[in-house]
Design an enzyme around this catalytic site. Structure first.
Site, PDB file in Angstrom:
ATOM      1  N   HIS A  70       0.837  -1.207   0.000  1.00  0.00           N
ATOM      2  CA  HIS A  70       0.000   0.000   0.000  1.00  0.00           C
ATOM      3  C   HIS A  70       0.873   1.259   0.000  1.00  0.00           C
ATOM      4  O   HIS A  70       0.578   2.236  -0.674  1.00  0.00           O
ATOM      5  CB  HIS A  70      -0.896   0.035   1.245  1.00  0.00           C
ATOM      6  CG  HIS A  70      -1.911  -1.057   1.310  1.00  0.00           C
ATOM      7  ND1 HIS A  70      -1.956  -1.974   2.332  1.00  0.00           N
ATOM      8  CD2 HIS A  70      -2.936  -1.372   0.478  1.00  0.00           C
ATOM      9  CE1 HIS A  70      -2.956  -2.806   2.136  1.00  0.00           C
ATOM     10  NE2 HIS A  70      -3.567  -2.471   1.025  1.00  0.00           N
ATOM     11  N   ARG A  99      -4.002 -10.083   4.122  1.00  0.00           N
ATOM     12  CA  ARG A  99      -4.329 -11.418   4.641  1.00  0.00           C
ATOM     13  C   ARG A  99      -3.091 -12.135   5.204  1.00  0.00           C
ATOM     14  O   ARG A  99      -3.228 -13.046   6.014  1.00  0.00           O
ATOM     15  CB  ARG A  99      -4.970 -12.282   3.562  1.00  0.00           C
ATOM     16  CG  ARG A  99      -6.390 -11.883   3.265  1.00  0.00           C
ATOM     17  CD  ARG A  99      -7.108 -12.952   2.462  1.00  0.00           C
ATOM     18  NE  ARG A  99      -8.535 -12.694   2.422  1.00  0.00           N
ATOM     19  CZ  ARG A  99      -9.140 -11.894   1.556  1.00  0.00           C
ATOM     20  NH1 ARG A  99      -8.442 -11.271   0.645  1.00  0.00           N
ATOM     21  NH2 ARG A  99     -10.447 -11.704   1.602  1.00  0.00           N
ATOM     22  N   MET A 140       2.798  -9.196  -1.049  1.00  0.00           N
ATOM     23  CA  MET A 140       2.266  -8.521   0.144  1.00  0.00           C
ATOM     24  C   MET A 140       0.744  -8.497   0.078  1.00  0.00           C
ATOM     25  O   MET A 140       0.162  -8.197  -0.969  1.00  0.00           O
ATOM     26  CB  MET A 140       2.756  -7.075   0.178  1.00  0.00           C
ATOM     27  CG  MET A 140       4.238  -6.980   0.343  1.00  0.00           C
ATOM     28  SD  MET A 140       4.605  -6.436   1.998  1.00  0.00           S
ATOM     29  CE  MET A 140       6.386  -6.430   1.922  1.00  0.00           C
TER      30      MET A 140
END
Ligand code: PAF
Length: 282
Positions: A37, A189, A186
Site C-alpha cells: 500500500h 491477509r 504482500m
C-alpha cells in the site's frame, strides 16, 4: 494528517483543491496497510498534489461472512503508519452507513465477461461488490489518478472496464506487485498467517516462477498440470485454481497466440486463509 469519517467532511476539503485545479491521487484500500500500500501511496504522492487514501472494509465484496469478520481491521495502526510519512495525505475512513446509507447491497455490473473468470467463478458477487464501492468512492473523491496493485490483476482489469463503460473521468494507474523478500506477494491477509505458514507461502511465487520458465516451451495445459502436481506434494496447501489467461480478456489460454500477453493466476489456501497471486508470462 486529517482522518475524515464522512464523505461530506472529506468533500468540503477536496472542493478547495478541485477549485484550484489541483491533481488528486487516490489509493483505495481495505486497511491493514503494508509496504505494498505504501508503494501505491508513494506513486500517488509523486504524481499528484493531494493524495486521498480510503480505508474501508467493504462488506458487499465478501461472499463469505467468516472472511469478512476475520478481515484485519487496524485503523489506529494504519493512521500512525501514514502519519509517519509526514506527507499531504487525506485519510477517508468511513462507516458502512456513510457509504451505503442503510442499503448495504451491490449494484450489478456487466464487465463484458471479465467477471466470469477466475475470482468471479470462485467468489460469486465479488466483482459486483468491488464495482459498487469503487464507483461510489470515485464519485466521492473525484480523483485525477487512481492507483491499483497488479496483485489483484483481475480487479485492475475490472476497474478499467468500469471506468470505460461508465465514462468515469479518472486515469487508472497499475502498480507492480510488491513482494516480501521471500517472494510472497504482500497482502493484508498475510497478517493472519502463522509464522510457519508465512514462511512456507514463499512456495507460491517459487512455483509461479517455475511455471513462467516452463511456459516458454510448453503448452498452457502442461504448465497447469505441473503447478497442480507441485501443490499436490505440499499437503498444507489447497490449490483452488491455477489458470493461464490472456491479460486483456482474461480468457483461459487454450492455444498460445503470438503477440498476446499471458499471465498465470493462482488462488491457494493455507491455514484456511486464501491467498492470490499472479505472474506475467512474457
Ligand atoms: O483491493 C482492495 O483492497 C479492494 O478490493 C478495494 C479496491 C479497496 C475495494 O474495496
Amino acid at each position: 494528517m486529517p482522518v475524515f469519517q464522512t464523505q461530506n467532511a472529506l468533500q468540503i476539503e477536496l472542493k478547495k483543491a478541485q477549485n484550484q485545479s489541483k491533481k488528486i491521487g487516490f489509493v483505495p484500500t481495505m486497511g491493514a496497510l503494508h509496504m505494498g500500500h505504501l508503494s501505491l501511496l508513494e506513486e500517488s504522492l509523486s504524481e499528484n498534489e493531494i493524495t486521498v487514501l480510503s480505508i474501508f472494509v467493504n462488506p458487499t465484496q465478501f461472499n463469505n461472512a467468516d472472511d469478512l469478520n476475520k478481515y484485519p481491521r487496524t485503523l489506529e495502526k494504519d493512521v500512525e503508519l501514514v502519519n509517519k510519512l509526514n506527507k499531504n495525505i487525506f485519510i477517508y475512513a468511513p462507516s458502512v452507513s456513510d457509504i451505503y446509507e442503510g442499503n448495504t447491497v451491490s449494484a450489478s455490473f456487466d464487465y463484458d465477461g471479465l467477471e466470469h473468470q477466475m475470482e468471479g467463478k470462485h467468489r460469486p458477487g465479488h466483482f459486483d461488490g468491488v464495482g459498487t464501492i469503487v464507483k461510489k468512492l470515485f464519485e466521492i473523491v473525484k480523483p485525477t489518478n487512481a492507483y491499483f496493485g497488479e496483485k489483484d490483476f483481475q480487479q485492475l482489469q475490472i476497474v478499467r472496464k468500469l471506468v470505460s463503460k461508465h465514462k468515469i473521468p479518472v486515469n487508472v494507474i497499475p502498480c507492480k506487485i510488491y513482494r516480501e523478500t521471500s517472494g510472497l506477494a504482500m497482502s493484508s491477509r498475510n497478517e493472519r498467517l502463522s509464522e510457519k505458514a508465512r514462511n512456507e507461502s514463499k512456495l507460491i511465487h517459487k512455483i509461479l516462477l517455475e511455471a513462467k520458465d516452463k511456459f516458454r516451451l510448453k503448452s498452457a495445459k502442461k504448465v497447469s498440470q505441473f503447478v497442480v502436481s507441485e501443490f499436490n506434494k505440499h499437503k498444507n496447501f489447497t490449490l483452488e485454481y491455477f489458470e493461464i489467461a490472456e491479460e486483456e480478456t482474461l480468457l483461459t489460454c487454450k492455444r498460445k497466440i503470438k503477440n498476446k500477453n499471458y499471465r498465470g493466476f493462482i488462488a491457494v489456501f493455507i491455514e484456511n486463509i486464501r491467498l492470490i497471486d499472479n505472474i506475467s508470462l512474457k
